[in-house]
Write a protein that holds these residues in place. Sequence first.
Motif, short mmCIF file in Angstrom:
data_model
loop_
_atom_site.label_atom_id
_atom_site.label_comp_id
_atom_site.label_asym_id
_atom_site.label_seq_id
_atom_site.Cartn_x
_atom_site.Cartn_y
_atom_site.Cartn_z
N GLN A 1 7.34 -1.93 -11.99
CA GLN A 1 8.79 -1.86 -12.19
C GLN A 1 9.53 -2.55 -11.04
O GLN A 1 10.60 -3.13 -11.24
CB GLN A 1 9.26 -0.39 -12.30
N THR A 2 8.96 -2.49 -9.84
CA THR A 2 9.60 -3.15 -8.70
C THR A 2 9.61 -4.66 -8.93
O THR A 2 10.63 -5.32 -8.71
CB THR A 2 8.84 -2.82 -7.39
N VAL A 3 8.48 -5.19 -9.39
CA VAL A 3 8.41 -6.63 -9.65
C VAL A 3 9.39 -7.01 -10.76
O VAL A 3 10.07 -8.03 -10.69
CB VAL A 3 6.96 -7.05 -10.00
N LYS A 4 9.50 -6.14 -11.78
CA LYS A 4 10.46 -6.42 -12.86
C LYS A 4 11.88 -6.44 -12.30
O LYS A 4 12.70 -7.28 -12.70
CB LYS A 4 10.36 -5.35 -13.94
N ALA A 5 12.19 -5.51 -11.40
CA ALA A 5 13.54 -5.46 -10.82
C ALA A 5 13.82 -6.75 -10.03
O ALA A 5 14.92 -7.30 -10.10
CB ALA A 5 13.67 -4.24 -9.91
N ILE A 6 12.81 -7.24 -9.32
CA ILE A 6 12.98 -8.49 -8.56
C ILE A 6 13.19 -9.65 -9.53
O ILE A 6 14.06 -10.51 -9.33
CB ILE A 6 11.75 -8.74 -7.66
N GLN A 7 12.41 -9.66 -10.61
CA GLN A 7 12.55 -10.74 -11.60
C GLN A 7 13.94 -10.72 -12.24
O GLN A 7 14.54 -11.77 -12.46
CB GLN A 7 11.47 -10.62 -12.67
N LYS A 8 14.45 -9.51 -12.52
CA LYS A 8 15.80 -9.41 -13.12
C LYS A 8 16.83 -9.96 -12.14
O LYS A 8 17.74 -10.67 -12.52
CB LYS A 8 16.12 -7.94 -13.44
N TYR B 1 -6.91 7.53 -4.38
CA TYR B 1 -5.68 7.78 -5.13
C TYR B 1 -4.65 6.69 -4.78
O TYR B 1 -4.23 6.58 -3.63
CB TYR B 1 -5.13 9.16 -4.79
N VAL B 2 -4.28 5.90 -5.79
CA VAL B 2 -3.26 4.86 -5.57
C VAL B 2 -1.96 5.40 -6.15
O VAL B 2 -1.73 5.35 -7.36
CB VAL B 2 -3.67 3.53 -6.25
N GLY B 3 -1.14 5.94 -5.27
CA GLY B 3 0.06 6.66 -5.72
C GLY B 3 1.29 5.77 -5.79
O GLY B 3 1.23 4.56 -5.59
N LEU B 4 2.42 6.41 -6.07
CA LEU B 4 3.69 5.70 -6.15
C LEU B 4 4.11 5.25 -4.75
O LEU B 4 3.78 5.89 -3.75
CB LEU B 4 4.77 6.62 -6.74
N THR B 5 4.85 4.16 -4.72
CA THR B 5 5.34 3.64 -3.43
C THR B 5 6.83 4.00 -3.29
O THR B 5 7.49 4.28 -4.28
CB THR B 5 5.24 2.10 -3.38
N SER B 6 7.32 3.95 -2.07
CA SER B 6 8.76 4.11 -1.89
C SER B 6 9.35 2.69 -1.77
O SER B 6 8.62 1.74 -1.44
CB SER B 6 9.04 4.91 -0.62
N PRO B 7 10.64 2.53 -2.05
CA PRO B 7 11.23 1.18 -1.95
C PRO B 7 10.99 0.57 -0.57
O PRO B 7 10.79 -0.65 -0.46
CB PRO B 7 12.72 1.43 -2.20
N GLU B 8 10.97 1.41 0.47
CA GLU B 8 10.76 0.88 1.84
C GLU B 8 9.42 0.17 1.96
O GLU B 8 9.28 -0.83 2.67
CB GLU B 8 10.85 2.00 2.88
N HIS B 9 8.40 0.70 1.26
CA HIS B 9 7.08 0.05 1.31
C HIS B 9 7.17 -1.41 0.83
O HIS B 9 6.38 -2.26 1.22
CB HIS B 9 6.09 0.76 0.36
N TRP B 10 8.13 -1.67 -0.07
CA TRP B 10 8.21 -2.96 -0.74
C TRP B 10 9.08 -3.98 -0.02
O TRP B 10 9.18 -5.14 -0.45
CB TRP B 10 8.71 -2.77 -2.18
N PHE C 1 0.83 -1.20 0.00
CA PHE C 1 0.00 0.00 0.00
C PHE C 1 0.87 1.26 0.00
O PHE C 1 1.77 1.39 0.83
CB PHE C 1 -0.93 0.00 1.21
N PRO C 2 0.56 2.18 -0.91
CA PRO C 2 1.36 3.40 -0.97
C PRO C 2 1.06 4.36 0.17
O PRO C 2 1.86 5.25 0.45
CB PRO C 2 0.95 4.02 -2.31
N SER C 3 -0.09 4.20 0.82
CA SER C 3 -0.44 5.12 1.92
C SER C 3 -1.41 4.42 2.88
O SER C 3 -2.13 3.50 2.48
CB SER C 3 -1.09 6.38 1.37
N PRO C 4 -1.44 4.90 4.13
CA PRO C 4 -2.40 4.33 5.09
C PRO C 4 -3.84 4.50 4.63
O PRO C 4 -4.69 3.66 4.91
CB PRO C 4 -2.14 5.14 6.37
N THR C 5 -4.11 5.57 3.87
CA THR C 5 -5.50 5.80 3.41
C THR C 5 -5.94 4.68 2.47
O THR C 5 -7.05 4.16 2.59
CB THR C 5 -5.60 7.15 2.65
#
Length: 230
Positions: A198-205, A155-164, A19-23
């Motif tokens: 893109q995060t999932v792609k980075a993990i796959q790479k 609003y489903v916004g961008l996440t930070s790497p820490e979220h992931w 989740f990008p935000s608590p909301t």
Amino acid sequence: MNLKSSEKYAPAAFEDLVFPSPTVERTIRDYKDGHTTENLLLYGPPGTGKSTIARLIPALVEPNYCPGDVTVYHCGIFRKVEELQNKIGKQIPLYANGDRRYLILEEVDNLNVHAMQMLKSIMDIGQKVDALFVLTTNEVDNVSKPVIDRCEKVYVGLTSPEHWLSRARSIIQQETGNLLSDDQLLQIISTAKGSGRQTVKAIQKYLARRARHQVAQISPASARQKEDVV
Ligand SMILES: Nc1ncnc2c1ncn2[C@@H]1O[C@H](COP(=O)(O)OP(=O)(O)OP(=O)(O)O)[C@@H](O)[C@H]1O
Ligand SMILES: [Mg+2]
């Protein structure tokens, strides 16, 4: 492992979502906890999980939902308002048998002005027959105000790497058995710039590189083994 499959790590449960935000988390949890069955409009930049969340909503609302009660429409296919009327408008009154129906409308901004008006009326009928609409869009300004007004707008916004961190750790552990540190994980995923896709792609790479590295390491031994056998 099919590395080309972008769906491989698509979340299958609430716990898999990042989740990008608590909301956003609170709103989706409300569906899971049965606090709401309002229509939902998910908007935001590409790759943040809008379609993923939309597809999970039926299972969150009703763990024993019937897949046949869910229909996904890509709004780009509705070139004319009549097509929307035929595909959805005429079906909606037939849903009055007591089962909740889920209509996922992807890229709803693709509807033209007349189709938006039609959707507004369809949503009103939908309310009487227990239909739950989940709409997604990158361009919320192109969605009509009455349609927005009939939805919980999130609003489903961008996440930070820490979220992931937690999700990335669990995917990599599942694939390799290794438990990576926060620093190692951040190195892998920090290039993704907030997009879950893109995060999932980075993990796959990373997993592909690791697999190639392992093959390279074991091949001399396998070659020797072959020679022994011969
Ligand atoms: N918030 C998230 N939590 C977990 N996985 C995510 C999230 N966002 C994206 N992903 C991963 O990225 C893939 C693509 O996400 P999805 O298609 O839901 O994004 P989207 O917001 O609908 O993108 P677009 O705006 O381009 O339609 C998913 O299959 C999933 O693996
Ligand atoms: Mg999408």
